[in-house]
Design an enzyme around this catalytic site. Sequence first.
Site, PDB file in Angstrom:
ATOM      1  N   GLU A   1     -19.330 -14.207   3.143  1.00 54.41           N
ATOM      2  CA  GLU A   1     -17.976 -14.702   2.950  1.00 54.41           C
ATOM      3  C   GLU A   1     -17.758 -14.868   1.444  1.00 54.41           C
ATOM      4  OE1 GLU A   1     -16.345 -18.653   4.421  1.00 54.41           O
ATOM      5  OE2 GLU A   1     -17.340 -17.842   6.199  1.00 54.41           O
TER       6      GLU A   1
ATOM      7  N   ASP B   1     -11.329 -27.954   0.103  1.00 49.31           N
ATOM      8  CA  ASP B   1     -12.717 -27.934  -0.355  1.00 49.31           C
ATOM      9  C   ASP B   1     -13.143 -29.201  -1.075  1.00 49.31           C
ATOM     10  OD1 ASP B   1     -13.850 -25.321   0.397  1.00 49.31           O
ATOM     11  OD2 ASP B   1     -12.120 -24.565  -0.714  1.00 49.31           O
TER      12      ASP B   1
END
Lengths: 392, 257
Positions: free
Chosen positions: B46, B57
């Site tokens: 990824e 995040d």
Amino acid sequence: MIKVDEKGFYGKFGGAYIPEMLHPNIEELKDSYEQIMASEEFQTEFQSLLKDYVGRPTPLYFAKRISEKYGAKIYFKREDLCHTGAHKVNNTVGQIILAKKLGKKRIIAETGAGQHGVATATVCALMGLECTVYMGALDIQRQRPNVERMRILGAKVVPATSGSQTLKDATNEAMRQWISNPVDTHYIIGSVVGPHPYPEMVARFQSVISEEIKSQLKEKEGRENPDIVIACVGGGSNAAGAFYHYYNTPEVRLVAAEAAGLGVNSGKSAATTALGTEGILHGSKTILMQTEDGQVVEPHSISAGLDYPGIGPVHAHLFDIGRAEFVAVEDEDAMKAGIELSRMEGIIPAIETSHAIHALNMIEYQKGDVIVINLSGRGDKDLDTYIKWGGY
Amino acid sequence: MNRLQTLFENKKERVLSIYFTAGFPGIDDTMPTMEAIASAGADIIEIGVPYSDPIADGPTIQDSNMIALANGMSLKKLFDQIKDMRNTVSIPVVLMGYLNPIIQYGMERFLQKCQEVGVDGLILPDLPMQQYLDEFKDMFEKYGLSNTFLISPQTSEERIRQIDEHSSGFIYMVSSHSITGAKTGLTADQITYFKRVQAMNLKNPRLIGFGISDAETFTNASKYSNGAIIGSAFIKTVKNSVDLKASIHKYIKSVIQ
């Protein structure tokens, strides 16, 4: 017709570009806020708090000496006289009642200048709810008095240390915390930014400003509509409130004063419509300052409350269709305007508000025009900045 | 059928996907990192496209994003770096990125470029399902790209069904109410949620992400899904590495054992 559509768009701006983790929260809010706001129970509590706690209606003050100087009839909508010193509390009072009705136990908020943080900490104290405010580490330094006010009120102030360490980063951090605590926490966004329904919800809580202007102006001038309404725009909550009931009255000119910082082309600016392009910021499609690669540019303004790289989607729309005029006011000019108001009317304004005052020098108007300037906040919190600037 | 779909045809258990940030720790580390992830035995790569404001995040990935941007990383640069990746990397590659840089690049141009260099799927955490269906689904299909949506413990069964219907590739199960890199280890609540989704018999395979960091969490998560995704723990590994390839091999081998 300027109105948010069902999907949360004003024209092509708005929407809810959020991670799936926030989907249930946003849906819950979207499905319930209009119904709750329309209920008699909510309205009774909201109106009574606005009156007895916030101190509304705020005066619409005819500024005689400033009017003489500029050759127009200039009125100031005195949001600086609201409890906590700025318009921000109109929204936090509304959202805290909403949060209680949604059964939330904990409140989080972002803040730039600290006015929204203080307004949030205040209503949390009022309602006995736990409060955490995220604030850029740089803003914590330059808005010390507001940081301490929040702490005195019992809120926890958490520094956002990423990026430019200002409002955009505080907003990122608050969103992350909401993602991490979606069930018991309500996020009180302080401006007309963020995913739908926030921009419209916050604008509606702030719309009391233009609602009052209409009736007060009717009393003083025999007409509800001024020729021009001027407000400063960071995210744009005070402007949205001052413009709201005039959106669809085209004979009223709407003027939005953005922060040019050290100059629009200086590389140290927060003049979003002058420098920005379309993109997505904090969950909505809007105009934002960004690089060609789509990285958000770190803004600069002497006023922490305007130090934001985007604007609310409704303002992006007003700009896009030419409904509002946007001017970009430099730091130095804003500071001088603040001094001018202090010396001529005995009102020390917030530096954010000073940008709106300087706009008088940048727009065209007819002699005798009725101009309403939204005096969004008072300058106590900016004393350090005034002292450091020193030009008085 | 793209590489992702082929992978899940042949492997139903303990699929390991590794997230890394492009252009981190050094701008030229993108390809060496990918090659090392593949040769160490992971199943999916990824690639995180760095962004200035990554709201889903936590600090570790934020930090890697900032460093990558400071290194001069961009989407354009990334496509240059990975243009010949299919000469050395044969496992599925997924791009994960926030919407704004992609919109500035141009969605169609982006998708076309993904297909051209051999990317198999996309994870765009701030692209909501409705927007995807209204604006982009046909385009994704035109370029043969799988789209992965996230689900969390809060996602309703009805919405999980919708997501399953419109996903191709795999479903990304966020393990808890959290941003990336937050907690490690699995709680009883999380296991209840994993079992609940497992019992729904979705058509798409499921990978569990957020909070997976080592052999134990990987093995536990794999009990209730087809595998798991590691991000922050991997970023920490490469950040502190002296020999990038050796560190990546050691770490991934310790996870898959």
